[in-house]
Motif scaffolding. Structure first.
Motif, PDB file in Angstrom:
ATOM      1  N   GLU A 164     -10.387 -55.507  19.477  1.00 54.42           N
ATOM      2  CA  GLU A 164      -9.829 -55.652  20.825  1.00 54.42           C
ATOM      3  C   GLU A 164      -8.490 -54.926  20.926  1.00 54.42           C
ATOM      4  O   GLU A 164      -8.219 -54.245  21.916  1.00 54.42           O
ATOM      5  CB  GLU A 164      -9.691 -57.124  21.199  1.00 54.42           C
ATOM      6  N   LYS A 167      -7.871 -51.716  23.350  1.00 58.88           N
ATOM      7  CA  LYS A 167      -6.765 -51.691  24.314  1.00 58.88           C
ATOM      8  C   LYS A 167      -5.891 -50.459  24.096  1.00 58.88           C
ATOM      9  O   LYS A 167      -5.395 -49.862  25.059  1.00 58.88           O
ATOM     10  CB  LYS A 167      -5.925 -52.964  24.210  1.00 58.88           C
ATOM     11  N   GLU A 196      -7.609 -47.567  25.690  1.00 52.73           N
ATOM     12  CA  GLU A 196      -7.475 -47.654  27.149  1.00 52.73           C
ATOM     13  C   GLU A 196      -6.080 -47.249  27.597  1.00 52.73           C
ATOM     14  O   GLU A 196      -5.916 -46.583  28.629  1.00 52.73           O
ATOM     15  CB  GLU A 196      -7.816 -49.071  27.617  1.00 52.73           C
ATOM     16  N   SER A 197      -5.068 -47.632  26.839  1.00 52.68           N
ATOM     17  CA  SER A 197      -3.702 -47.243  27.222  1.00 52.68           C
ATOM     18  C   SER A 197      -3.490 -45.746  27.045  1.00 52.68           C
ATOM     19  O   SER A 197      -2.748 -45.125  27.816  1.00 52.68           O
ATOM     20  CB  SER A 197      -2.658 -48.044  26.437  1.00 52.68           C
TER      21      SER A 197
END
Length: 177
Positions: free
Chosen positions: A85, A89, A92-93
């Motif tokens: 996770e 993330k 995604e950032s």
């Protein structure tokens, strides 16, 4: 134990692994308690790295602990989803920052990272979903071994695992071939 776990924050995973190498043969139960407590204090990526790095202790020096190999596997498996996770993330950032002036990559490239994040999450979810299965197998084999102290452990292990792998209902009864 609490002070040992707090003190471990000052050391690298490698240093903790080496310290356990020196202690574990004489203090199995305490080393196991320390490992479980220490892993709980780490951030997700560190926890996964530490669970993988220290797994061999359960195979070598902590084998006297009931279902040691199972415990090591579960610790690694439980560490995967939170670590993935964090990684997802991060991807995604990176996608969100693709329009910034610094990166050499663009939003034309970063959908690949978003796809990786999705795939990693899916695999992590599958691994996480198998944790109860490993725990069930461990409990079943421990139950059978306790009920059959004459050394029925290895056949029980294969019977339980094979039944689950073939999606059969496990009865725990002996059968002859």
């Amino acid at each position: 134990m609490r002070f040992a776990i707090q003190g471990a924050a000052r050391y690298s995973i490698g240093m903790i692994d080496q310290l356990l190498e020196d202690l574990s043969y004489e203090h199995d139960a305490n080393c196991d308690r320390f490992l479980r407590g220490w892993l709980d204090t780490l951030d997700p990526l560190e926890r996964l790295a530490a669970a993988v790095a220290t797994e061999h202790h359960y195979q070598l020096s902590l084998v006297a602990i009931s279902q040691a190999a199972d415990r090591a596997l579960v610790q690694v498996m439980e560490s995967v989803k939170p670590a993935i996770e964090d990684l997802a993330k991060n991807f995604e950032s990176v996608h969100q920052r693709a329009s910034d002036p610094d990166p050499s990559y663009t939003k034309h490239f970063t959908p690949r990272l978003l796809a990786y994040a999705q795939q990693l999450r899916s695999v992590a979810e599958d691994i996480n979903g198998d944790v109860p299965l490993v725990q069930f197998m461990s409990e079943e084999v421990a139950r059978i071994e306790a009920a059959n102290p004459e050394g029925y452990g290895q056949p029980a292990k294969y019977q339980v695992s094979d039944a689950i792998a073939s999606r059969q209902i496990f009865t725990g009864k002996k059968h002859s071939d």
